[in-house]
Enzyme design. Structure first.
Site, PDB file in Angstrom:
ATOM      1  N   GLU A 127     -11.714  57.435  20.411  1.00 20.49           N
ATOM      2  CA  GLU A 127     -12.456  58.697  20.551  1.00 20.49           C
ATOM      3  C   GLU A 127     -13.952  58.506  20.375  1.00 20.49           C
ATOM      4  OE1 GLU A 127     -10.403  62.107  19.230  1.00 20.49           O
ATOM      5  OE2 GLU A 127     -12.196  63.118  18.478  1.00 20.49           O
TER       6      GLU A 127
ATOM      7  N   ASP B 265      -8.274  60.175  18.130  1.00 16.86           N
ATOM      8  CA  ASP B 265      -7.726  60.772  16.896  1.00 16.86           C
ATOM      9  C   ASP B 265      -6.400  61.463  17.213  1.00 16.86           C
ATOM     10  OD1 ASP B 265     -10.111  59.967  15.873  1.00 16.86           O
ATOM     11  OD2 ASP B 265     -10.873  61.972  15.398  1.00 16.86           O
TER      12      ASP B 265
ATOM     13  N   TYR C 145     -17.534  58.874   7.581  1.00  8.55           N
ATOM     14  CA  TYR C 145     -17.522  59.954   8.570  1.00  8.55           C
ATOM     15  C   TYR C 145     -17.677  61.333   7.923  1.00  8.55           C
ATOM     16  CZ  TYR C 145     -15.932  62.377  12.755  1.00  8.55           C
ATOM     17  OH  TYR C 145     -15.849  63.166  13.859  1.00  8.55           O
TER      18      TYR C 145
END
Length: 686
Positions: free
Chosen positions: A29, A126, A334
């Site tokens: 992704e 994801d 993240y």
DNA sequence: GCAAGGTC
């Protein structure tokens, strides 16, 4: 040569990537995930470049695995049709429909080229419905879904990734269909209702003004609009308190009346007089106790945004973009996560050692290691995220951060350190005082810190110290002064941007990645404006809510999201088909738009007047809004009713005449705007 | 141009 990871863990119904012959293209992704996947699949991979885009190549005998990445969605919905209703749309590359998406061109071109030479495709985005859609559309438009697989993993740890690639499944069409459906529903509702309200203004006033409505933005606007209306109609009511001052060990202490039975001003003065005559109070109880306060959990994005707002006054979108920059500089993990849990596989000891190399934190980390004796077990919160852990520092040394980047980075590091620290011990004392022969209780409290615990690492919540002397039960204390205080009831506070975001979280609309952006969008549309005290709703914002509540009530409610979620689940379970859901939505919209169109003229008039580009012939005597009743708009009409209703309270409590009442409330700061306007209009005097 | 969703 057989790859060392290739032989274990296959199962029925699964395909191992190592059993695929020829060239296999793995699509992640985002770039960071692609690198992790390459690392998990092989200890030796080649870093390659195409169109300025990095990808990874693994060669193992006859096998060739390419790991490349998307950058989120590369396709979006669009239509060629103008006007509304519009029910035809296509998926097209995002760089075609959205400006400022040039980077997505490079990534899509790279993937397109890699697709043409690949024998198999693996969607390794994801594992959620958006990830399923992102990978599927890339494969559909550039590769071949018939030769495609899905990798399912919920964290980017090496062991989980290896397992996922040994257990590839067929493409997950249930998830893909649910995801496509979500996009289409949001598009249908959003585009159609936005166009409908824009077009009515345009045909009424010949002005092109950008207006919008949507499943997430409209309920959010409605929430703020309710607060605005309540504030504008608010009239404070006086409440009374009796405040005795006592002396103990030479220190003056003012007491607070708890469970006040006082209703009127007369009562308050009578009680004050009674205490004055008595001259003393009796200590009814004196209690000391300590409480243990556990460290807060590691940050998810919402918690970080809240703290940055509270401590530094940053808006959620500002904090988010700073955090994204820190992430791209590899300083933090993240940030678009809802999780309050650190990854279980993380080596805390070595990470703390790395952090201790950063001079600001050397002393703190050394204290932490001493204090914990190397036993590193972080607290964690309840919130989870399927794709990402909580936000934590990576241990990479920051260079050349701006002061604002430092501020956010510092919060993240300190919150991480605090998670390993001990509880803080807070000492509190409470003394209660009684007036002999009366059922009336006064109170004083004290507070101190017995053990700093985690506050040492994360000092932003540190409680203040308030000294209270010790009392004995039954002790008589001298009252040196008694005053009567009049306070006024308060309207709900203006909400802040972070308050809006917290509300969106609490009702579960929007996502970590979108909430801050959607809030900003409401400002861009001029539905909201900033004031020194928080967010205010404009006349236009109120008008949009009023209009949509009448014609598209579903879109104003949070429940539309719940409804969509149920439909998505039914699609995932195979109970219903995407086409059915879309047909139903289309029928609903068709019906609502027909009703809307019958009143197009009225709506155009209302919105144009709220935009300030038109004055209705039957306008409110006070403002530019259309008349509702007795020469007033709905808001000023309600304000007038409120003025008469609340006077009854004032008459009883203060014993004032109507005229005095008006003069008093006109001067009070928290009296609502519409109330003041009505008073000035009808009862004179500026 | 309009949504909400991903990520740079």
């Amino acid at each position: 040569m057989n790859n060392i990871y290739s032989t274990i863990g296959r199962g029925p119904g699964f395909t191992s990537i190592w059993d695929l012959k020829g060239k296999v293209l793995v699509i992640a992704e985002k770039p960071k995930a692609a690198r992790k996947i390459a690392e998990a699949l092989s200890q030796r991979y080649f870093v390659r470049n195409i169109n300025d885009v990095t990808y990874f190549e693994i060669r193992d005998g006859p096998r060739q695995i390419i790991v490349a990445s998307s950058v989120g969605h590369l396709y979006g919905l669009t239509t060629q049709e103008e006007g509304y209703p519009v029910y035809t749309y296509q998926w097209v590359p995002l760089y075609v429909v959205e400006k400022k998406k040039a980077h997505s061109y490079n990534y899509l071109e790279a993937l397109r080229k890699l697709c043409t030479t690949s024998n198999y495709f693996v969607n390794a985005c994801d594992y959620d419905i958006e990830g399923s859609v992102i990978g599927y559309l890339i494969i559909k438009f550039n590769g071949d879904p018939g030769r495609a697989y899905r990798a399912k993993f919920s964290s980017l740890t090496l062991s989980e990734l290896r397992e996922a690639f040994r257990r590839l499944t067929q493409l997950d069409y249930e998830m893909i269909e649910a995801g496509l459906c979500r996009h289409e529903l949001d598009w249908l509702w959003g585009i159609n209702v936005s166009r409908a309200i824009m077009r009515t203004v345009e045909s009424f006033s010949k002005k092109k003004i950008i207006l919008s409505a949507g499943r997430v933005q409209t309920p959010t606007l409605k929430y703020v609009s309710d607060i605005e209306k309540e504030r504008n109609l608010f009239i404070p009511i006086p409440v009374y308190s009796v405040v005795p001052t006592i002396v103990k060990d030479g220190v003056k202490i003012t007491l607070e009346l708890i469970n006040s039975p006082i209703r009127t001003k007369k009562d308050a003065y009578a009680l004050a007089e009674r205490i004055r005559r008595e001259g003393f109070l009796t200590v009814e109880s004196y209690v000391e106790h300590t409480t243990s306060v556990a460290p807060p959990p590691p940050f998810n994005l919402g918690d970080l945004q809240e703290e940055a707002a509270r401590i530094y006054g940053y808006s959620p979108s500002k904090t988010q973009s700073i955090a994204e920059q820190l992430y791209l500089d590899a300083l933090i993990s993240y940030p678009r996560t809802n999780s309050q849990k650190l990854p279980s596989g993380l080596d805390f000891k070595s990470l703390l050692t790395k952090i201790s190399q950063i001079s600001n934190y050397s002393a703190l980390v050394s204290d932490l290691l001493k204090e914990t004796k190397g036993y590193l077990k972080p607290v964690e919160g309840d919130k989870e995220d399927p794709a990402h852990p909580a936000i934590y520092p990576t241990g990479v040394r920051p260079v050349k951060l701006s002061s604002e980047q430092w501020a956010v980075y510092d919060l993240i590091v300190r919150r991480f350190l605090a998670a390993f620290a001990g509880n803080a011990i807070i000492y509190r004392s409470t003394a209660k005082f009684a007036l002999p022969g009366e059922n009336i209780v006064f109170q004083a409290t004290g507070q101190g810190i017995e053990d700093l615990g985690w506050y040492k690492y994360y000092p932003f919540h540190k409680p203040s110290v308030k000294v209270l002397p010790r009392f004995r039960n039954g002790e008589r204390v001298e009252v040196v002064e008694v005053s009567v205080k009049t306070a006024y009831t308060r309207p709900p506070q203006r909400i802040s941007k972070i308050g809006m975001l917290r509300w969106m979280e609490s009702v579960e609309i929007g996502t970590e990645a979108t909430r801050a952006t959607i809030i900003e969008k409401l400002f861009e549309r001029k539905y909201l404006v900033n004031t020194s005290r928080g967010v205010a709703v404009t006349d236009l914002g109120l008008g949009i809510v009023e209009t949509l509540e009448i014609f598209f009530p579903e879109l104003v409610k949070v429940e539309l999201t719940r409804h969509f979620e149920k439909l998505m689940n039914d699609i995932k379970k195979g109970v219903v088909k995407r086409e059915q859901v879309i047909t139903e939505a289309r029928n609903t919209l068709d019906m609502l738009i027909k009703k809307f169109n019958e009143k197009k003229e009225t709506v155009g008039q209302i919105l144009s007047s709220r935009l300030g580009i038109y004055t209705p012939p039957n306008k409110c005597a006070i403002c530019n809004r259309e008349e509702f009743s007795n020469g007033l708009c709905t808001y000023h009409y309600k304000a007038n009713e409120q003025i008469n209703k609340v006077y009854e309270e004032w008459k009883e409590r203060e014993g004032v005449s109507f005229k005095e009442y008006l003069e008093r409330i006109k001067k009070l700061k928290s009296t609502g705007k519409w109330v003041i306007e009505v008073i000035e209009h009808f009862y004179g005097g500026k």
